[in-house]
Design an enzyme around this catalytic site. Sequence first.
Site, PDB file in Angstrom:
ATOM      1  N   LYS A  44       0.542  -1.580  -0.128  1.00 36.12           N
ATOM      2  CA  LYS A  44       0.065   0.011  -0.372  1.00 36.12           C
ATOM      3  C   LYS A  44       1.034   1.145   0.018  1.00 36.12           C
ATOM      4  CE  LYS A  44      -3.871  -2.254   2.314  1.00 36.12           C
ATOM      5  NZ  LYS A  44      -4.442  -2.178   0.815  1.00 36.12           N
ATOM      6  N   GLY A  45       1.785   1.380   0.634  1.00 37.91           N
ATOM      7  CA  GLY A  45       2.773   2.446   1.016  1.00 37.91           C
ATOM      8  C   GLY A  45       3.467   2.302  -0.521  1.00 37.91           C
ATOM      9  N   ASN A  47       2.650   1.075  -3.291  1.00 39.03           N
ATOM     10  CA  ASN A  47       1.741   1.983  -4.176  1.00 39.03           C
ATOM     11  C   ASN A  47       0.935   2.946  -4.507  1.00 39.03           C
ATOM     12  OD1 ASN A  47       1.300  -1.045  -4.864  1.00 39.03           O
ATOM     13  ND2 ASN A  47      -0.336  -1.419  -4.554  1.00 39.03           N
ATOM     14  N   LEU A 226     -16.523   3.446  -0.838  1.00 43.38           N
ATOM     15  CA  LEU A 226     -18.268   2.353  -1.024  1.00 43.38           C
ATOM     16  C   LEU A 226     -17.903   1.929  -2.213  1.00 43.38           C
ATOM     17  CD1 LEU A 226     -20.314   4.628   0.764  1.00 43.38           C
ATOM     18  CD2 LEU A 226     -19.064   2.752   1.482  1.00 43.38           C
ATOM     19  N   GLY A 227     -16.458   1.903  -2.682  1.00 45.07           N
ATOM     20  CA  GLY A 227     -16.620  -0.108  -3.959  1.00 45.07           C
ATOM     21  C   GLY A 227     -18.247   0.817  -4.454  1.00 45.07           C
ATOM     22  N   SER A 228     -18.762   0.371  -5.081  1.00 46.66           N
ATOM     23  CA  SER A 228     -20.057   0.161  -6.465  1.00 46.66           C
ATOM     24  C   SER A 228     -20.103   2.080  -5.881  1.00 46.66           C
ATOM     25  CB  SER A 228     -20.212  -0.932  -7.027  1.00 46.66           C
ATOM     26  OG  SER A 228     -21.424  -0.884  -5.710  1.00 46.66           O
ATOM     27  N   ASP A 257      -5.536   2.021  -3.647  1.00 47.37           N
ATOM     28  CA  ASP A 257      -4.086   2.930  -3.278  1.00 47.37           C
ATOM     29  C   ASP A 257      -3.770   4.394  -4.637  1.00 47.37           C
ATOM     30  OD1 ASP A 257      -3.288   1.324  -1.491  1.00 47.37           O
ATOM     31  OD2 ASP A 257      -2.542  -0.011  -2.718  1.00 47.37           O
TER      32      ASP A 257
END
Length: 311
Positions: A44-45, A47, A226-228, A257
């Site tokens: 994650k860092g 990216n 929240l994705g979609s 990310d």
Amino acid sequence: MHNKTPRILVIGSFMVDLMSKSPQFPSPGQTVMGGPFHMGAGGKGSNQAIAAAKLGAHVDIVVSLGDDQFGDMAYDSLIQAGIGTAYVKRVNDASTGIALIIVDDSSGENMIVVAPGSNDVLDMSDVEKARQTIREADCVVMQLEVPLETVEYAAKLAQEAKTRVILDPAPGRPLSDELLANVDVLTPNADEAQIISGIEVVDLVTAEMAARHLLSKGPGIVVVTLGSLGALAVSQDEVIHIPAFDVDAIDTTGAGDAFNGALATALAEKFSLYEACRFAGAAAALSVTKVGTSIAAPYRRDVEEFLKTQR
């Protein structure tokens, strides 16, 4: 209006992503024939650092790599992305972090196992070395793939220096009130918001409830992804819903990310909260249309072109 190059310091993880597609997720004991295999820079860092750099920010990273082949690959990928490597630590008693990723071919959903390795030894002394850069940066961006005490220490230093702290609380875990008090912008997904707030997040209403609970702990802004359903940004003064952009997702790995790297860049450039979230949402949307994590993060011109086509 956005003429100054934003300066971002990322304190976080690097993982080598070992990824394969599969027609379905294997059940226990089952072997599934999948493919093809991809190997790339992840964590994650790293990216988020690469995502911000591709969008035009000046990025430095505080990260710990093993003294192995994967560590060399990591170092090269950071140099290639134009990221400052003065605070890259190499250790010989731990392997570079690895993420084993399976992507379901039909849905684009993923399953990930992380072996953190050298990320576990990123400590307070590594952050201390970057004290001056923390002071000079527009923002410090962090996640939770390195020891929590390291994150807490960095947040405290940044707060003292009046440098904005953006925390992506992933992977999800409970956080101390002390840490939350030193965070300016918190960017959980639905699961993480639930873990930290104790409020189940299933829709925009519950996302706002969780965000308001988290705001009471100290952050000035909480952005729940929240994705979609897109993203919900909540501050003391405003509640902003940014719907998800409609794209054909082929690999959702790394979308968060791309979102965080873009959000940090836009906020550092003094975008309004709405514009910053929209910019971040567009970066995330473009990233899911390609395979991989940092390699799928879009460039600035692509995000700007994409936003022109959206109403």
